[in-house]
Motif scaffolding. Structure first.
Motif, mmCIF file in Angstrom:
data_model
loop_
_atom_site.group_PDB
_atom_site.id
_atom_site.type_symbol
_atom_site.label_atom_id
_atom_site.label_comp_id
_atom_site.label_asym_id
_atom_site.label_seq_id
_atom_site.Cartn_x
_atom_site.Cartn_y
_atom_site.Cartn_z
ATOM 1 N N ALA A 13 -4.618 100.990 -30.984
ATOM 2 C CA ALA A 13 -3.327 99.681 -30.481
ATOM 3 C C ALA A 13 -2.495 100.859 -31.695
ATOM 4 C CB ALA A 13 -3.991 98.670 -32.001
ATOM 5 N N TYR A 14 -2.850 102.672 -31.648
ATOM 6 C CA TYR A 14 -1.895 102.978 -32.162
ATOM 7 C C TYR A 14 -1.067 103.578 -31.732
ATOM 8 C CZ TYR A 14 0.246 106.730 -35.959
ATOM 9 O OH TYR A 14 0.703 107.644 -36.019
ATOM 10 N N ALA A 15 0.049 105.110 -31.852
ATOM 11 C CA ALA A 15 0.659 105.538 -30.871
ATOM 12 C C ALA A 15 1.150 106.335 -31.350
ATOM 13 C CB ALA A 15 1.233 105.234 -29.368
ATOM 14 N N GLU B 76 3.000 101.343 -20.969
ATOM 15 C CA GLU B 76 2.492 100.784 -19.375
ATOM 16 C C GLU B 76 1.588 99.391 -19.429
ATOM 17 O OE1 GLU B 76 0.316 103.799 -17.930
ATOM 18 O OE2 GLU B 76 3.036 104.830 -17.548
ATOM 19 N N GLY B 77 0.564 98.878 -18.851
ATOM 20 C CA GLY B 77 0.002 97.965 -18.998
ATOM 21 C C GLY B 77 0.600 96.066 -19.141
ATOM 22 N N SER B 78 -0.478 95.737 -19.618
ATOM 23 C CA SER B 78 0.988 94.214 -19.700
ATOM 24 C C SER B 78 1.058 93.650 -21.096
ATOM 25 C CB SER B 78 0.231 93.352 -19.119
ATOM 26 O OG SER B 78 -1.311 93.388 -19.842
ATOM 27 N N SER B 79 1.196 92.697 -21.388
ATOM 28 C CA SER B 79 2.187 91.927 -22.821
ATOM 29 C C SER B 79 0.539 91.849 -23.951
ATOM 30 C CB SER B 79 2.139 91.026 -22.947
ATOM 31 O OG SER B 79 2.428 89.899 -22.377
ATOM 32 N N GLU B 80 -0.520 91.709 -22.861
ATOM 33 C CA GLU B 80 -1.818 92.082 -23.563
ATOM 34 C C GLU B 80 -2.824 93.104 -23.295
ATOM 35 O OE1 GLU B 80 -3.015 88.597 -24.623
ATOM 36 O OE2 GLU B 80 -1.308 88.461 -24.449
ATOM 37 N N ALA B 81 -2.582 93.926 -23.171
ATOM 38 C CA ALA B 81 -3.309 94.745 -22.857
ATOM 39 C C ALA B 81 -2.295 96.525 -22.615
ATOM 40 C CB ALA B 81 -4.097 95.287 -22.049
ATOM 41 N N PRO B 82 -1.446 96.348 -23.772
ATOM 42 C CA PRO B 82 -0.520 97.544 -23.171
ATOM 43 C C PRO B 82 -1.348 98.981 -23.824
ATOM 44 C CG PRO B 82 0.225 96.465 -25.469
ATOM 45 C CD PRO B 82 -1.207 95.592 -24.848
ATOM 46 N N ARG B 83 -0.521 99.825 -23.406
ATOM 47 C CA ARG B 83 -1.021 100.968 -23.377
ATOM 48 C C ARG B 83 -0.384 102.222 -23.883
ATOM 49 N NH1 ARG B 83 -2.331 100.728 -18.507
ATOM 50 N NH2 ARG B 83 -1.958 102.195 -16.390
ATOM 51 N N ALA B 84 0.104 103.319 -24.397
ATOM 52 C CA ALA B 84 1.356 103.838 -24.969
ATOM 53 C C ALA B 84 0.565 105.367 -24.260
ATOM 54 C CB ALA B 84 1.645 104.457 -25.887
ATOM 55 N N VAL B 85 1.871 105.772 -23.218
ATOM 56 C CA VAL B 85 1.655 106.840 -22.027
ATOM 57 C C VAL B 85 2.956 108.111 -22.683
ATOM 58 C CG1 VAL B 85 1.619 108.277 -19.875
ATOM 59 C CG2 VAL B 85 0.247 105.837 -20.878
ATOM 60 N N ARG B 86 2.315 108.999 -22.704
ATOM 61 C CA ARG B 86 3.052 110.294 -23.126
ATOM 62 C C ARG B 86 2.832 111.109 -22.702
ATOM 63 N NH1 ARG B 86 2.043 115.126 -27.762
ATOM 64 N NH2 ARG B 86 3.784 115.919 -28.332
ATOM 65 N N ARG B 87 4.936 111.411 -22.416
ATOM 66 C CA ARG B 87 4.918 111.977 -21.671
ATOM 67 C C ARG B 87 6.058 113.056 -22.103
ATOM 68 N NH1 ARG B 87 2.983 109.417 -17.236
ATOM 69 N NH2 ARG B 87 3.267 107.858 -17.169
ATOM 70 N N TRP B 88 6.300 114.240 -21.188
ATOM 71 C CA TRP B 88 7.775 115.342 -22.118
ATOM 72 C C TRP B 88 8.803 115.114 -21.495
ATOM 73 C CZ3 TRP B 88 2.257 115.025 -21.532
ATOM 74 C CH2 TRP B 88 1.941 115.532 -22.989
ATOM 75 N N SER B 89 9.652 114.870 -21.323
ATOM 76 C CA SER B 89 11.449 115.183 -21.147
ATOM 77 C C SER B 89 11.150 116.649 -20.408
ATOM 78 C CB SER B 89 12.643 115.017 -21.755
ATOM 79 O OG SER B 89 12.334 116.176 -23.134
ATOM 80 N N GLY B 90 12.159 116.980 -19.266
ATOM 81 C CA GLY B 90 12.266 117.994 -18.938
ATOM 82 C C GLY B 90 10.780 118.848 -18.031
ATOM 83 N N ALA B 91 9.720 117.940 -18.243
ATOM 84 C CA ALA B 91 8.108 118.567 -17.727
ATOM 85 C C ALA B 91 7.928 117.716 -16.073
ATOM 86 C CB ALA B 91 7.705 118.090 -18.333
ATOM 87 N N ALA C 3 -0.115 92.721 -33.435
ATOM 88 C CA ALA C 3 0.256 93.733 -32.650
ATOM 89 C C ALA C 3 -0.876 94.022 -31.916
ATOM 90 C CB ALA C 3 0.640 94.222 -32.980
ATOM 91 N N LYS C 4 -0.580 94.554 -30.882
ATOM 92 C CA LYS C 4 -1.805 94.746 -29.536
ATOM 93 C C LYS C 4 -1.068 96.797 -29.159
ATOM 94 C CE LYS C 4 -3.156 91.195 -27.619
ATOM 95 N NZ LYS C 4 -4.027 90.096 -28.039
ATOM 96 N N LEU C 5 0.037 97.019 -29.885
ATOM 97 C CA LEU C 5 -0.154 98.204 -29.605
ATOM 98 C C LEU C 5 1.021 98.568 -31.227
ATOM 99 C CD1 LEU C 5 -0.074 100.889 -28.219
ATOM 100 C CD2 LEU C 5 1.688 100.729 -27.234
ATOM 101 N N VAL C 6 0.662 99.179 -31.355
ATOM 102 C CA VAL C 6 1.695 99.439 -32.857
ATOM 103 C C VAL C 6 2.147 101.831 -32.324
ATOM 104 C CG1 VAL C 6 1.991 99.931 -35.669
ATOM 105 C CG2 VAL C 6 0.816 98.043 -34.487
ATOM 106 N N VAL C 7 3.891 101.572 -32.573
ATOM 107 C CA VAL C 7 3.994 102.844 -32.438
ATOM 108 C C VAL C 7 4.539 103.478 -33.874
ATOM 109 C CG1 VAL C 7 5.814 104.223 -30.932
ATOM 110 C CG2 VAL C 7 3.875 102.572 -29.989
#
Length: 72
Positions: free
Chosen positions: A35-37, A57-72, A19-23
């Protein structure tokens, strides 16, 4: 600590599966990198500007997790 165990577990999952990213969640503290979020806690956002969530975001080869906030 729980956070350290989640980080180690995520690294083991990534190594075992390729896995490229594990959440993982529910540590009540934001953490991650590489690789962790983890968003922290959706139910208890503390002083955050809203409830946290991750956008992948990003691609399946280089995904990245971006933290966002609801209502922000």
């Amino acid at each position: 600590s729980v956070v350290e165990r989640l980080e180690r577990g995520a690294a083991e999952i990534a190594a075992a599966t390729g896995a490229k990213l594990v959440v993982l969640g529910h540590a009540h503290r934001e953490c991650g990198g590489g690789a962790y979020a983890n968003t922290g806690s959706f139910a208890f956002p503390g002083r955050a500007p809203g409830r946290p969530y991750l956008e992948i975001e990003g691609s399946s080869e280089a995904p990245r997790a971006v933290r966002r906030w609801s209502g922000a």
